[in-house]
Design a protein around this motif. Structure first.
Motif, PDB file in Angstrom:
ATOM      1  N   CYS A 183       0.842  -1.195   0.000  1.00 34.94           N
ATOM      2  CA  CYS A 183       0.000   0.000   0.000  1.00 34.94           C
ATOM      3  C   CYS A 183       0.878   1.246   0.000  1.00 34.94           C
ATOM      4  CB  CYS A 183      -0.901   0.031   1.230  1.00 34.94           C
ATOM      5  SG  CYS A 183      -2.104  -1.313   1.287  1.00 34.94           S
ATOM      6  N   VAL A 184       0.680   2.100  -1.000  1.00 36.97           N
ATOM      7  CA  VAL A 184       1.293   3.421  -0.998  1.00 36.97           C
ATOM      8  C   VAL A 184       0.260   4.320  -0.321  1.00 36.97           C
ATOM      9  CG1 VAL A 184       2.200   5.323  -2.367  1.00 36.97           C
ATOM     10  CG2 VAL A 184       2.611   2.953  -3.085  1.00 36.97           C
ATOM     11  N   VAL A 185       0.573   4.720   0.911  1.00 33.78           N
ATOM     12  CA  VAL A 185      -0.363   5.497   1.725  1.00 33.78           C
ATOM     13  C   VAL A 185       0.133   6.934   1.789  1.00 33.78           C
ATOM     14  CG1 VAL A 185      -1.490   5.707   3.968  1.00 33.78           C
ATOM     15  CG2 VAL A 185      -0.876   3.435   3.089  1.00 33.78           C
ATOM     16  N   GLN A 186      -0.721   7.860   1.368  1.00 27.99           N
ATOM     17  CA  GLN A 186      -0.366   9.279   1.328  1.00 27.99           C
ATOM     18  C   GLN A 186      -1.316  10.066   2.235  1.00 27.99           C
ATOM     19  OE1 GLN A 186      -1.075  13.300   0.541  1.00 27.99           O
ATOM     20  NE2 GLN A 186      -2.490  11.807  -0.282  1.00 27.99           N
TER      21      GLN A 186
ATOM     22  N   PHE B 298      -1.346  -0.996  -4.219  1.00 27.22           N
ATOM     23  CA  PHE B 298      -2.561  -0.204  -4.089  1.00 27.22           C
ATOM     24  C   PHE B 298      -2.259   1.195  -3.583  1.00 27.22           C
ATOM     25  CE2 PHE B 298      -3.817  -4.653  -3.423  1.00 27.22           C
ATOM     26  CZ  PHE B 298      -4.828  -4.774  -4.364  1.00 27.22           C
ATOM     27  N   ALA B 299      -3.144   2.137  -3.896  1.00 28.27           N
ATOM     28  CA  ALA B 299      -3.044   3.505  -3.386  1.00 28.27           C
ATOM     29  C   ALA B 299      -4.112   3.727  -2.326  1.00 28.27           C
ATOM     30  CB  ALA B 299      -3.227   4.510  -4.516  1.00 28.27           C
ATOM     31  N   ILE B 300      -3.709   4.448  -1.273  1.00 34.10           N
ATOM     32  CA  ILE B 300      -4.633   4.886  -0.225  1.00 34.10           C
ATOM     33  C   ILE B 300      -4.281   6.335   0.084  1.00 34.10           C
ATOM     34  CG2 ILE B 300      -5.412   4.595   2.154  1.00 34.10           C
ATOM     35  CD1 ILE B 300      -4.597   1.637   1.953  1.00 34.10           C
ATOM     36  N   ASP B 301      -5.248   7.225  -0.086  1.00 38.22           N
ATOM     37  CA  ASP B 301      -5.062   8.634   0.254  1.00 38.22           C
ATOM     38  C   ASP B 301      -5.905   8.949   1.481  1.00 38.22           C
ATOM     39  OD1 ASP B 301      -3.326   9.736  -1.892  1.00 38.22           O
ATOM     40  OD2 ASP B 301      -4.936   8.965  -3.168  1.00 38.22           O
TER      41      ASP B 301
ATOM     42  N   ARG C 130       9.517   0.755  13.330  1.00 41.65           N
ATOM     43  CA  ARG C 130       8.779   2.016  13.440  1.00 41.65           C
ATOM     44  C   ARG C 130       8.169   2.374  12.095  1.00 41.65           C
ATOM     45  NH1 ARG C 130      13.055   6.984  13.194  1.00 41.65           N
ATOM     46  NH2 ARG C 130      14.489   6.085  11.679  1.00 41.65           N
ATOM     47  N   CYS C 131       7.243   3.340  12.147  1.00 40.38           N
ATOM     48  CA  CYS C 131       6.620   3.885  10.945  1.00 40.38           C
ATOM     49  C   CYS C 131       7.130   5.308  10.747  1.00 40.38           C
ATOM     50  CB  CYS C 131       5.100   3.911  11.089  1.00 40.38           C
ATOM     51  SG  CYS C 131       4.375   2.275  11.309  1.00 40.38           S
ATOM     52  N   LEU C 132       7.305   5.685   9.498  1.00 41.11           N
ATOM     53  CA  LEU C 132       7.802   7.015   9.154  1.00 41.11           C
ATOM     54  C   LEU C 132       6.907   7.626   8.080  1.00 41.11           C
ATOM     55  CD1 LEU C 132      11.503   5.892   8.714  1.00 41.11           C
ATOM     56  CD2 LEU C 132      10.645   7.240  10.624  1.00 41.11           C
ATOM     57  N   TRP C 133       6.709   8.935   8.136  1.00 39.28           N
ATOM     58  CA  TRP C 133       6.011   9.672   7.080  1.00 39.28           C
ATOM     59  C   TRP C 133       7.062  10.498   6.348  1.00 39.28           C
ATOM     60  CZ3 TRP C 133       1.029   8.879   5.733  1.00 39.28           C
ATOM     61  CH2 TRP C 133       0.234   8.159   6.629  1.00 39.28           C
ATOM     62  N   LEU C 134       7.372  10.108   5.120  1.00 40.48           N
ATOM     63  CA  LEU C 134       8.452  10.727   4.353  1.00 40.48           C
ATOM     64  C   LEU C 134       7.911  11.386   3.088  1.00 40.48           C
ATOM     65  CD1 LEU C 134      11.016   7.781   4.550  1.00 40.48           C
ATOM     66  CD2 LEU C 134      10.879   9.782   6.048  1.00 40.48           C
ATOM     67  N   THR C 135       8.713  12.272   2.509  1.00 38.81           N
ATOM     68  CA  THR C 135       8.341  12.870   1.229  1.00 38.81           C
ATOM     69  C   THR C 135       8.642  11.864   0.112  1.00 38.81           C
ATOM     70  OG1 THR C 135      10.511  13.832   0.791  1.00 38.81           O
ATOM     71  CG2 THR C 135       8.942  15.182   2.084  1.00 38.81           C
ATOM     72  N   ALA C 136       8.045  12.101  -1.029  1.00 37.22           N
ATOM     73  CA  ALA C 136       8.304  11.241  -2.185  1.00 37.22           C
ATOM     74  C   ALA C 136       9.789  11.246  -2.530  1.00 37.22           C
ATOM     75  CB  ALA C 136       7.466  11.689  -3.378  1.00 37.22           C
TER      76      ALA C 136
ATOM     77  N   TYR D  96       3.108   6.050  -8.157  1.00 38.05           N
ATOM     78  CA  TYR D  96       2.075   6.816  -7.450  1.00 38.05           C
ATOM     79  C   TYR D  96       2.024   8.260  -7.956  1.00 38.05           C
ATOM     80  CZ  TYR D  96      -0.614   9.206  -3.930  1.00 38.05           C
ATOM     81  OH  TYR D  96      -1.571   9.986  -3.304  1.00 38.05           O
ATOM     82  N   LEU D  97       3.175   8.818  -8.283  1.00 43.07           N
ATOM     83  CA  LEU D  97       3.249  10.220  -8.711  1.00 43.07           C
ATOM     84  C   LEU D  97       2.670  10.437 -10.107  1.00 43.07           C
ATOM     85  CD1 LEU D  97       6.792  11.048  -7.303  1.00 43.07           C
ATOM     86  CD2 LEU D  97       4.557  11.605  -6.289  1.00 43.07           C
ATOM     87  N   GLN D  98       2.379   9.371 -10.831  1.00 44.56           N
ATOM     88  CA  GLN D  98       1.717   9.472 -12.134  1.00 44.56           C
ATOM     89  C   GLN D  98       0.206   9.562 -11.916  1.00 44.56           C
ATOM     90  OE1 GLN D  98       3.769   9.807 -14.801  1.00 44.56           O
ATOM     91  NE2 GLN D  98       5.318   9.688 -13.208  1.00 44.56           N
TER      92      GLN D  98
END
Length: 149
Positions: free
Chosen positions: A14-17, A88-91, A107-113, A134-136
């Motif tokens: 999952c690509v989670v944004q 999959f994508a999850i926004d 751990r979990c991290l929230w990073l930039t693309a 995902y960026l497309q």
């Protein structure tokens, strides 16, 4: 059936944004911190969607469902292990708290693309490729994957 039948490992990621950041999990592979999207193997008697939701919850503590299909990858790892990866994508509207339930996740991290694309410690080339994908703008509807149980 011959013994050389192709039997790839089926995985979901999952690509989670949220808030223009992307959720990554950090685990130790051969003693080194390694980044991956929340991902894992499909288990018996579960659909791809159920597996993606389960892995997301186990690795991050987040309850969310895939919203679209980004890509299906076929990959053979350097050790010869074959994989089929459904990404999959999850926004999400905002960054939620995370709490890994899987002892393999440090751990979990929230990073930039950009941080992900240029990270030197990605679990596989599919992590970077999934981020670039995902960026497309293209997304595939989940209805493209039909489940029969």
């Amino acid at each position: 059936m011959s013994d050389d039948q192709y039997k790839p490992h089926v995985t979901m990621a999952c690509v989670v944004q949220a808030e223009n950041r992307f959720l990554m999990v950090e685990e130790r592979i051969h003693g080194l911190p390694t980044l991956n999207q929340p991902a894992g193997h499909l288990e018996a008697n579960e659909t791809l969607f159920e597996g993606a939701q389960r892995e997301l919850w186990e690795e991050t503590g987040i309850h969310a469902s895939p919203q679209s299909l980004l890509q299906i990858y076929q990959w053979i790892a350097s050790d010869g292990t074959p994989f089929i990866r459904f990404t999959f994508a999850i926004d999400l509207p905002e960054i939620p708290e995370t709490m890994p339930h899987d002892s393999d996740i440090d751990r979990c991290l929230w990073l930039t693309a950009e941080e992900i694309i240029h990270a030197p410690n990605l679990r596989s080339p599919l992590v970077r490729e999934s981020m670039i994908r995902y960026l497309q703008p293209e997304r595939y509807p989940l209805s493209i994957l039909e489940n029969f149980k």
